[in-house]
Design an enzyme around this catalytic site. Structure first.
Site: not given
Ligand SMILES: [Zn+2]
Length: 143
Positions: A68, A71
């Site tokens: 991600c 993230c």
């Protein structure tokens, strides 16, 4: 004199710390490692429940995954927030790829998602990457 239970980030022992000593860099009675390092704590399936339910301070969990991009972008901001919010709050991370059971238990539909836990219960959640300043003010507004 009031005291707080703080779960050690290293050996997961439950420490009882007088609240006025919280800011004086307390160490774990069992393993002697500092209870607060200014860095988010990586939780696993084994330590997750203990940290969210046995800490007397609020625990924030960043549900993330290595694939991600947002993230990864938020990780330094989250670490910076840990440095500013400890020892009033414990900041932790959970890898949703490795701990899919916990991610589905908490209905994590998009990442990153931050959840604030107090006494084992969810009190707030927020999805999407945030800056350090936004993380800090969002957490402070809920605790
Ligand atoms: Zn310890």
């Amino acid at each position: 004199m009031s005291s707080l239970h703080i779960v050690c980030p290293h050996c997961h022992a439950i420490n009882r710390i007088p609240s006025e000593r919280l800011a004086q860099r307390p160490r774990c009675g069992q393993c002697k490692v500092a209870l607060f390092s200014g860095q988010p704590l990586e939780l696993t399936g084994n330590s997750f429940q203990r940290h969210i339910s046995r800490n007397d301070i609020p625990v924030v969990v960043d549900f993330w995954a290595s694939w991600c991009g947002p993230c990864k972008m938020m990780a330094p901001a989250y670490a910076q927030a840990a440095g500013k919010l400890e020892p009033q709050v414990r900041l932790a991370k959970l890898n949703t790829e490795q701990e899919q059971g916990i991610a589905s238990q908490f209905n994590i539909r998009s990442i990153p998602t931050l959840i604030i836990f107090k006494g084992g219960s969810e009190i707030a959640r927020q999805s999407g990457a945030m800056s350090a300043g936004d993380i800090i003010s969002w957490i402070r507004s809920h605790i």
